[in-house]
Enzyme design. Sequence first.
Site, PDB file in Angstrom:
ATOM      1  N   ARG A   1       0.899  -1.229  -0.154  1.00  0.00           N
ATOM      2  CA  ARG A   1       0.126   0.303   0.001  1.00  0.00           C
ATOM      3  C   ARG A   1       0.547   1.356   0.403  1.00  0.00           C
ATOM      4  O   ARG A   1       0.091   2.186   0.515  1.00  0.00           O
ATOM      5  CB  ARG A   1      -0.920  -0.204   1.419  1.00  0.00           C
ATOM      6  CG  ARG A   1      -2.190  -1.280   1.107  1.00  0.00           C
ATOM      7  CD  ARG A   1      -3.003  -0.547   2.095  1.00  0.00           C
ATOM      8  NE  ARG A   1      -4.151  -1.606   2.790  1.00  0.00           N
ATOM      9  CZ  ARG A   1      -4.071  -1.844   4.091  1.00  0.00           C
ATOM     10  NH1 ARG A   1      -3.624  -1.155   4.946  1.00  0.00           N
ATOM     11  NH2 ARG A   1      -4.530  -3.008   4.148  1.00  0.00           N
TER      12      ARG A   1
ATOM     13  N   ARG B   1      -3.660   6.954   1.260  1.00  0.00           N
ATOM     14  CA  ARG B   1      -3.456   7.781   1.735  1.00  0.00           C
ATOM     15  C   ARG B   1      -3.112   8.956   2.872  1.00  0.00           C
ATOM     16  O   ARG B   1      -3.438   9.434   3.582  1.00  0.00           O
ATOM     17  CB  ARG B   1      -4.884   7.754   2.719  1.00  0.00           C
ATOM     18  CG  ARG B   1      -6.191   7.182   2.178  1.00  0.00           C
ATOM     19  CD  ARG B   1      -7.583   7.445   2.564  1.00  0.00           C
ATOM     20  NE  ARG B   1      -6.971   5.198   3.372  1.00  0.00           N
ATOM     21  CZ  ARG B   1      -8.418   5.116   3.855  1.00  0.00           C
ATOM     22  NH1 ARG B   1      -9.674   5.978   4.036  1.00  0.00           N
ATOM     23  NH2 ARG B   1      -8.628   3.507   4.249  1.00  0.00           N
TER      24      ARG B   1
ATOM     25  N   ARG C   1      -7.164  11.629  -4.970  1.00  0.00           N
ATOM     26  CA  ARG C   1      -8.682  11.015  -5.042  1.00  0.00           C
ATOM     27  C   ARG C   1      -9.463  11.651  -5.140  1.00  0.00           C
ATOM     28  O   ARG C   1     -10.265  11.717  -6.043  1.00  0.00           O
ATOM     29  CB  ARG C   1      -8.526  10.165  -3.603  1.00  0.00           C
ATOM     30  CG  ARG C   1      -9.268   9.371  -3.426  1.00  0.00           C
ATOM     31  CD  ARG C   1      -9.607   8.693  -2.472  1.00  0.00           C
ATOM     32  NE  ARG C   1     -10.272   7.773  -1.683  1.00  0.00           N
ATOM     33  CZ  ARG C   1     -10.760   6.960  -1.063  1.00  0.00           C
ATOM     34  NH1 ARG C   1      -9.522   6.252  -0.535  1.00  0.00           N
ATOM     35  NH2 ARG C   1     -11.634   6.450  -0.453  1.00  0.00           N
TER      36      ARG C   1
ATOM     37  N   ASP D   1      -7.668  -2.249  -6.545  1.00  0.00           N
ATOM     38  CA  ASP D   1      -8.200  -2.733  -5.525  1.00  0.00           C
ATOM     39  C   ASP D   1      -7.738  -4.350  -5.399  1.00  0.00           C
ATOM     40  O   ASP D   1      -7.961  -5.278  -6.728  1.00  0.00           O
ATOM     41  CB  ASP D   1      -9.668  -2.620  -5.513  1.00  0.00           C
ATOM     42  CG  ASP D   1     -10.318  -2.990  -3.845  1.00  0.00           C
ATOM     43  OD1 ASP D   1      -9.787  -2.669  -3.410  1.00  0.00           O
ATOM     44  OD2 ASP D   1     -10.821  -3.368  -4.099  1.00  0.00           O
TER      45      ASP D   1
ATOM     46  N   TYR E   1     -14.838 -12.535   0.913  1.00  0.00           N
ATOM     47  CA  TYR E   1     -15.625 -11.038   0.663  1.00  0.00           C
ATOM     48  C   TYR E   1     -16.228 -11.104  -0.378  1.00  0.00           C
ATOM     49  O   TYR E   1     -17.326 -10.521  -0.005  1.00  0.00           O
ATOM     50  CB  TYR E   1     -14.301  -9.686  -0.745  1.00  0.00           C
ATOM     51  CG  TYR E   1     -13.543  -9.532   0.367  1.00  0.00           C
ATOM     52  CD1 TYR E   1     -13.664  -8.232   1.170  1.00  0.00           C
ATOM     53  CD2 TYR E   1     -12.501  -9.786   0.467  1.00  0.00           C
ATOM     54  CE1 TYR E   1     -12.842  -7.652   1.938  1.00  0.00           C
ATOM     55  CE2 TYR E   1     -11.124  -9.537   1.458  1.00  0.00           C
ATOM     56  CZ  TYR E   1     -11.244  -8.123   1.846  1.00  0.00           C
ATOM     57  OH  TYR E   1     -10.966  -7.263   2.462  1.00  0.00           O
TER      58      TYR E   1
END
Length: 375
Positions: free
Chosen positions: A27, A31, A40, A77, A154
């Site tokens: 990652r 953020r 973003r 993703d 998921y």
Amino acid sequence: MNTLANDTFLRALRRQPTDYTPVWLMRQAGRYLPEYNATRQRAGSFLALCKTPELACEVTLQPLARFPLDAAILFSDILTIPDAMGLGLYFADGEGPRFERPVRDEAAVRQLAVPDPTRELRYVLDAVKTIRGALAGRVPLIGFSGSPWTLACYMVEGGGSSDFRQIKTMLYKRPDLLEHMLDVTAQAVAVYLNAQIEAGAQAVMLFDSWGGVLSHEAYERFSLAPMRRVLGALQRFRNEPAGPAGAERRESVPVIVFTKGGGLWLERIAATGCDAVGVDWTVDLASARARIGDRCAIQGNLDPMALMAEPAQVRAETLKVLDNFGAPAPGVGHVFNLGHGISQFTPPDSVAALVEAVHEHSRKLRAGNASASSL
């Protein structure tokens, strides 16, 4: 596409000699970087960011502009495959990824089909090509996918889970149904990763984020076996440019397998045929090195929360990891990484301290090893 200026990451995965230990972070485009948040916001949403190749390229390159990292990883993703299967991926505020249509019964499982990445996932392949062009041979590009088991978690749970009640109910009540689902998902992962390799990915990684929630027997059957099938179907070589216009050389495409919570099964993971085993921060690297031996390289494994400390403390923790792995030896490869993804609250200065410490101290380890060998 250009020849590589820095191939240290690939050499480490191939267990070839390197001048220092390469480092990248799970990652690493995220953020914790203000520039990522600005991009973003421009995109309008996380999914729009993922599905716009030019913006995905922009955020992929952002950490490389700040830190001398040794690899880039495709910004995408983990749940692109189930989304392409028609499950309706969306992101709820404060809840993370969710699916509109989770797979909970036999009819839904039997309807699952392998998506064509050149159609349903074209935006990912376009991003890979765009990023390779923008990198211009600076560092290698890593492609990735979730593992079949993690994607199935998921898909059945409908999102993240704390107890995995839905999928474990299927596992124990209808193992045949779950195995069918995992077989379709394994095929989809292999096709997807091969398409990324064809588009330009120079290494690929399988993220088995939830393998560690399984029992010993269940891990072998429902997580490791599907990953083994993926590895068996992967394109392990690609042609890369070599010097004069039109000249090419055949390069191996290393594969990293990472199971969070997989410390119990390192030998089994290494035996899948992967080029590197990723380990989380709970694993002792010296022990992992002894257990895996010369079967493959190791990637890991600083606790991501260590980056919340002051830069001097981050440096000290980084040196502990390097010293724990020890000096390099012929046929042994180490890629420095976190034991899982970087937190959005991480100070960028901590990342700078980590990368500098890895490069500096790993060179000293090699110099010390060379001096000892000459005595």
